[in-house]
Design an enzyme around this catalytic site. Structure first.
Site, PDB file in Angstrom:
ATOM      1  N   LYS A   8     -21.530 -46.593  20.958  1.00 51.48           N
ATOM      2  CA  LYS A   8     -21.918 -45.196  21.158  1.00 51.48           C
ATOM      3  C   LYS A   8     -21.073 -44.228  20.308  1.00 51.48           C
ATOM      4  O   LYS A   8     -20.031 -44.604  19.775  1.00 51.48           O
ATOM      5  CB  LYS A   8     -21.799 -44.854  22.648  1.00 51.48           C
ATOM      6  CG  LYS A   8     -22.773 -45.645  23.528  1.00 51.48           C
ATOM      7  CD  LYS A   8     -22.724 -45.147  24.962  1.00 51.48           C
ATOM      8  CE  LYS A   8     -23.689 -45.924  25.840  1.00 51.48           C
ATOM      9  NZ  LYS A   8     -23.707 -45.388  27.228  1.00 51.48           N
ATOM     10  N   TYR A  48     -33.826 -43.272  26.758  1.00 49.19           N
ATOM     11  CA  TYR A  48     -33.310 -43.208  28.130  1.00 49.19           C
ATOM     12  C   TYR A  48     -34.344 -42.663  29.110  1.00 49.19           C
ATOM     13  O   TYR A  48     -33.981 -42.159  30.183  1.00 49.19           O
ATOM     14  CB  TYR A  48     -32.035 -42.364  28.163  1.00 49.19           C
ATOM     15  CG  TYR A  48     -30.808 -43.110  27.665  1.00 49.19           C
ATOM     16  CD1 TYR A  48     -30.330 -44.231  28.343  1.00 49.19           C
ATOM     17  CD2 TYR A  48     -30.124 -42.689  26.535  1.00 49.19           C
ATOM     18  CE1 TYR A  48     -29.198 -44.911  27.901  1.00 49.19           C
ATOM     19  CE2 TYR A  48     -28.987 -43.370  26.087  1.00 49.19           C
ATOM     20  CZ  TYR A  48     -28.536 -44.476  26.781  1.00 49.19           C
ATOM     21  OH  TYR A  48     -27.417 -45.155  26.362  1.00 49.19           O
ATOM     22  N   PHE A  56     -27.544 -37.061  35.274  1.00 49.43           N
ATOM     23  CA  PHE A  56     -26.770 -37.224  34.039  1.00 49.43           C
ATOM     24  C   PHE A  56     -27.644 -37.335  32.794  1.00 49.43           C
ATOM     25  O   PHE A  56     -27.122 -37.547  31.693  1.00 49.43           O
ATOM     26  CB  PHE A  56     -25.845 -38.447  34.157  1.00 49.43           C
ATOM     27  CG  PHE A  56     -26.554 -39.759  34.434  1.00 49.43           C
ATOM     28  CD1 PHE A  56     -27.154 -40.490  33.428  1.00 49.43           C
ATOM     29  CD2 PHE A  56     -26.603 -40.263  35.729  1.00 49.43           C
ATOM     30  CE1 PHE A  56     -27.794 -41.698  33.687  1.00 49.43           C
ATOM     31  CE2 PHE A  56     -27.232 -41.474  36.006  1.00 49.43           C
ATOM     32  CZ  PHE A  56     -27.831 -42.185  34.975  1.00 49.43           C
ATOM     33  N   ARG A  84     -23.521 -58.199  29.146  1.00 47.37           N
ATOM     34  CA  ARG A  84     -23.166 -57.268  30.224  1.00 47.37           C
ATOM     35  C   ARG A  84     -21.820 -57.642  30.853  1.00 47.37           C
ATOM     36  O   ARG A  84     -21.049 -56.770  31.231  1.00 47.37           O
ATOM     37  CB  ARG A  84     -24.306 -57.176  31.245  1.00 47.37           C
ATOM     38  CG  ARG A  84     -25.495 -56.432  30.610  1.00 47.37           C
ATOM     39  CD  ARG A  84     -26.622 -56.182  31.558  1.00 47.37           C
ATOM     40  NE  ARG A  84     -26.346 -55.160  32.553  1.00 47.37           N
ATOM     41  CZ  ARG A  84     -26.466 -53.851  32.347  1.00 47.37           C
ATOM     42  NH1 ARG A  84     -26.819 -53.386  31.153  1.00 47.37           N
ATOM     43  NH2 ARG A  84     -26.242 -53.004  33.316  1.00 47.37           N
ATOM     44  N   THR A  90     -20.137 -49.857  34.130  1.00 44.33           N
ATOM     45  CA  THR A  90     -20.472 -48.578  33.475  1.00 44.33           C
ATOM     46  C   THR A  90     -19.259 -47.662  33.402  1.00 44.33           C
ATOM     47  O   THR A  90     -19.008 -47.022  32.383  1.00 44.33           O
ATOM     48  CB  THR A  90     -21.603 -47.879  34.265  1.00 44.33           C
ATOM     49  OG1 THR A  90     -22.721 -48.769  34.325  1.00 44.33           O
ATOM     50  CG2 THR A  90     -22.023 -46.583  33.589  1.00 44.33           C
ATOM     51  N   ARG A 101     -15.472 -51.966  27.799  1.00 40.14           N
ATOM     52  CA  ARG A 101     -15.335 -50.613  28.346  1.00 40.14           C
ATOM     53  C   ARG A 101     -13.931 -50.361  28.895  1.00 40.14           C
ATOM     54  O   ARG A 101     -13.388 -49.268  28.754  1.00 40.14           O
ATOM     55  CB  ARG A 101     -16.413 -50.361  29.403  1.00 40.14           C
ATOM     56  CG  ARG A 101     -17.784 -50.102  28.748  1.00 40.14           C
ATOM     57  CD  ARG A 101     -18.876 -50.111  29.760  1.00 40.14           C
ATOM     58  NE  ARG A 101     -20.144 -49.627  29.239  1.00 40.14           N
ATOM     59  CZ  ARG A 101     -21.314 -49.901  29.804  1.00 40.14           C
ATOM     60  NH1 ARG A 101     -21.376 -50.657  30.886  1.00 40.14           N
ATOM     61  NH2 ARG A 101     -22.419 -49.430  29.275  1.00 40.14           N
ATOM     62  N   ASN A 111     -18.866 -44.069  27.411  1.00 38.12           N
ATOM     63  CA  ASN A 111     -18.413 -45.407  27.782  1.00 38.12           C
ATOM     64  C   ASN A 111     -18.573 -46.450  26.674  1.00 38.12           C
ATOM     65  O   ASN A 111     -18.733 -47.630  26.955  1.00 38.12           O
ATOM     66  CB  ASN A 111     -19.061 -45.846  29.098  1.00 38.12           C
ATOM     67  CG  ASN A 111     -20.553 -46.009  28.991  1.00 38.12           C
ATOM     68  OD1 ASN A 111     -21.149 -45.669  27.971  1.00 38.12           O
ATOM     69  ND2 ASN A 111     -21.166 -46.537  30.032  1.00 38.12           N
ATOM     70  N   HIS A 114     -23.544 -49.565  24.958  1.00 39.87           N
ATOM     71  CA  HIS A 114     -24.717 -49.797  25.800  1.00 39.87           C
ATOM     72  C   HIS A 114     -25.148 -51.238  25.600  1.00 39.87           C
ATOM     73  O   HIS A 114     -25.020 -51.776  24.499  1.00 39.87           O
ATOM     74  CB  HIS A 114     -25.861 -48.861  25.370  1.00 39.87           C
ATOM     75  CG  HIS A 114     -27.198 -49.265  25.912  1.00 39.87           C
ATOM     76  ND1 HIS A 114     -27.643 -48.859  27.147  1.00 39.87           N
ATOM     77  CD2 HIS A 114     -28.172 -50.061  25.413  1.00 39.87           C
ATOM     78  CE1 HIS A 114     -28.842 -49.386  27.372  1.00 39.87           C
ATOM     79  NE2 HIS A 114     -29.178 -50.116  26.325  1.00 39.87           N
ATOM     80  N   GLU A 125     -35.959 -52.528  23.571  1.00 40.49           N
ATOM     81  CA  GLU A 125     -34.899 -51.772  22.893  1.00 40.49           C
ATOM     82  C   GLU A 125     -34.669 -52.265  21.460  1.00 40.49           C
ATOM     83  O   GLU A 125     -34.360 -51.469  20.571  1.00 40.49           O
ATOM     84  CB  GLU A 125     -33.613 -51.840  23.721  1.00 40.49           C
ATOM     85  CG  GLU A 125     -33.754 -51.080  25.040  1.00 40.49           C
ATOM     86  CD  GLU A 125     -32.494 -51.049  25.884  1.00 40.49           C
ATOM     87  OE1 GLU A 125     -32.465 -50.253  26.840  1.00 40.49           O
ATOM     88  OE2 GLU A 125     -31.527 -51.800  25.594  1.00 40.49           O
TER      89      GLU A 125
HETATM   90  P1  CMP Z   1     -25.818 -47.037  29.469  1.00 40.73           P
HETATM   91  O1  CMP Z   1     -25.573 -48.492  29.606  1.00 40.73           O
HETATM   92  O2  CMP Z   1     -26.028 -46.539  28.079  1.00 40.73           O
HETATM   93  O3  CMP Z   1     -27.080 -46.596  30.342  1.00 40.73           O
HETATM   94  C1  CMP Z   1     -27.209 -45.321  30.920  1.00 40.73           C
HETATM   95  C2  CMP Z   1     -26.006 -44.456  30.692  1.00 40.73           C
HETATM   96  O4  CMP Z   1     -25.909 -43.284  31.485  1.00 40.73           O
HETATM   97  C3  CMP Z   1     -24.773 -45.252  31.054  1.00 40.73           C
HETATM   98  O5  CMP Z   1     -24.562 -46.255  30.091  1.00 40.73           O
HETATM   99  C4  CMP Z   1     -23.719 -44.141  31.115  1.00 40.73           C
HETATM  100  O6  CMP Z   1     -23.134 -43.903  29.858  1.00 40.73           O
HETATM  101  C5  CMP Z   1     -24.542 -42.909  31.458  1.00 40.73           C
HETATM  102  N1  CMP Z   1     -24.129 -42.331  32.729  1.00 40.73           N
HETATM  103  C6  CMP Z   1     -23.538 -41.154  32.873  1.00 40.73           C
HETATM  104  N2  CMP Z   1     -23.324 -40.877  34.163  1.00 40.73           N
HETATM  105  C7  CMP Z   1     -23.769 -41.922  34.869  1.00 40.73           C
HETATM  106  C8  CMP Z   1     -23.825 -42.232  36.260  1.00 40.73           C
HETATM  107  N3  CMP Z   1     -23.367 -41.415  37.182  1.00 40.73           N
HETATM  108  N4  CMP Z   1     -24.359 -43.429  36.604  1.00 40.73           N
HETATM  109  C9  CMP Z   1     -24.842 -44.259  35.662  1.00 40.73           C
HETATM  110  N5  CMP Z   1     -24.809 -44.012  34.339  1.00 40.73           N
HETATM  111  C10 CMP Z   1     -24.280 -42.848  33.948  1.00 40.73           C
END
Ligand code: CMP
Length: 139
Positions: A8, A48, A56, A84, A90, A101, A111, A114, A125
């Site tokens: 990211k 997304y 968010f 994963r 996350t 992470r 973070n 992805h 994707e």
């Molecule tokens: P990602 O794996 O890219 O998928 C969705 C993204 O939303 C996640 O990583 C986070 O970077 C972002 N995000 C921000 N806030 C939240 C939250 N409260 N819960 C889950 N994902 C979040």
């Protein structure tokens, strides 16, 4: 099996992309396609879409369009589940020691990486970032 990762904008901006790529390769993933992308708002919204109703969503779209990101198609056995595991939770505060992470992410939103959450999502994707492209055969 293939999966999709995105290093990211926070990690690319901070010069952590190389370390993260090394981490992924050391965990057995082969790079089958790579593309440095500056997502438009429309592209980030589409990517997304599943999160559209979440609080968010707008900050996430703004963050994902804030700078270049590195999209990767990665191959390994059981790639979706293994990636994963390797990237961790996350929220980096909850990610296990030694995960991408925990090592490189700034926050739950910023973070670092992805990863696709299922084989169906991975196919969608990968097609999103590498449409109509042949993924490179491994030597
Ligand atoms: P990602 O794996 O890219 O998928 C969705 C993204 O939303 C996640 O990583 C986070 O970077 C972002 N995000 C921000 N806030 C939240 C939250 N409260 N819960 C889950 N994902 C979040």
């Amino acid at each position: 099996m293939l999966t999709l990762a995105i290093i990211k904008p926070d990690a690319v901006r901070a010069g952590k992309a190389g370390k993260i790529l090394t981490h992924l390769e050391s965990a057995g993933f082969k790079i089958r396609a790579a593309r440095l992308v500056q997502l438009t708002t429309g592209q980030a919204e589409a990517f997304y879409e599943v999160h559209r109703e979440r609080p968010f969503y707008r900050p996430l779209v703004a963050f994902m369009t804030s700078g270049p990101a590195l999209a990767l198609a990665l191959e390994r056995d059981d790639a979706v589940a293994r990636l994963r595991e390797v990237i961790g939770a996350t929220d980096p505060a909850e990610a296990k020691p030694g995960t991408v992470r925990q090592l490189y992410a700034e926050s739950k939103e910023r973070n670092a990486i992805h990863a696709s959450d299922s084989t169906d999502t991975a196919a969608r994707e990968i097609a999103f970032f590498f449409p109509g492209r042949e993924l490179h055969e491994l030597a």
